[in-house]
Design a protein around this motif. Structure first.
Motif, mmCIF file in Angstrom:
data_model
loop_
_atom_site.group_PDB
_atom_site.id
_atom_site.type_symbol
_atom_site.label_atom_id
_atom_site.label_comp_id
_atom_site.label_asym_id
_atom_site.label_seq_id
_atom_site.Cartn_x
_atom_site.Cartn_y
_atom_site.Cartn_z
ATOM 1 N N GLN A 169 -12.971 -74.007 18.711
ATOM 2 C CA GLN A 169 -11.624 -73.924 18.152
ATOM 3 C C GLN A 169 -11.217 -72.493 17.817
ATOM 4 O O GLN A 169 -10.084 -72.094 18.062
ATOM 5 C CB GLN A 169 -11.505 -74.817 16.910
ATOM 6 C CG GLN A 169 -10.071 -75.069 16.500
ATOM 7 C CD GLN A 169 -9.266 -75.761 17.592
ATOM 8 O OE1 GLN A 169 -9.678 -76.771 18.140
ATOM 9 N NE2 GLN A 169 -8.116 -75.207 17.919
ATOM 10 N N LYS B 142 -10.286 -70.789 21.041
ATOM 11 C CA LYS B 142 -9.007 -71.320 21.515
ATOM 12 C C LYS B 142 -7.854 -70.706 20.727
ATOM 13 O O LYS B 142 -6.846 -70.295 21.301
ATOM 14 C CB LYS B 142 -8.971 -72.840 21.366
ATOM 15 C CG LYS B 142 -9.834 -73.582 22.352
ATOM 16 C CD LYS B 142 -9.727 -75.068 22.092
ATOM 17 C CE LYS B 142 -10.665 -75.857 22.960
ATOM 18 N NZ LYS B 142 -10.589 -77.301 22.687
ATOM 19 N N ASN B 143 -8.009 -70.643 19.405
ATOM 20 C CA ASN B 143 -6.951 -70.074 18.562
ATOM 21 C C ASN B 143 -6.734 -68.600 18.876
ATOM 22 O O ASN B 143 -5.592 -68.134 18.905
ATOM 23 C CB ASN B 143 -7.286 -70.255 17.084
ATOM 24 C CG ASN B 143 -7.239 -71.711 16.660
ATOM 25 O OD1 ASN B 143 -6.677 -72.556 17.336
ATOM 26 N ND2 ASN B 143 -7.867 -72.008 15.540
#
Length: 108
Positions: free
Chosen positions: A90, A93-94
């Protein structure tokens, strides 16, 4: 997207520049050991989870009877086999979502 390619040498150089007092050979050895351990774990069928970065895992690809060699056009069969797969975490991805589109270039 036309991005700069980062090589293993570039990674070693960046870590060396950011580190405090480690010799370049030590940085190179540590990176080589990390990559060897990831490869060894994948060969053993293990999943490697690097929190905040992503997960490496072996995935089974089905075999095919009617595959085609794109270079020669020759028909051949491909046996089932494992491939290395990566799933971004995550945090990664961010970070990529924050990448400016004008910097990344246009795909059209």
């Amino acid at each position: 997207m036309s991005a700069k390619k980062v090589t293993k040498y570039d990674l070693i150089e960046a870590i060396y520049q950011d580190s405090t007092g480690y010799e370049k050979k030590v940085v190179q050895d540590v990176l080589e050991l990390l990559l060897q351990n990831i490869k060894g774990a994948l060969k053993d069928g293990s999943t490697i989870e690097l929190r905040g970065f992503g997960t490496f895992e072996p995935r089974l690809r089905k075999g095919r009877e009617k595959a085609r060699n794109p270079k020669t056009g020759e028909s051949l069969s491909v046996a089932p086999h494992y491939v290395a797969a990566f799933r971004a975490g995550q945090e990664l991805k961010n970070a990529l979502w924050e990448l400016p589109v004008e910097k990344a270039g246009s795909s059209k």
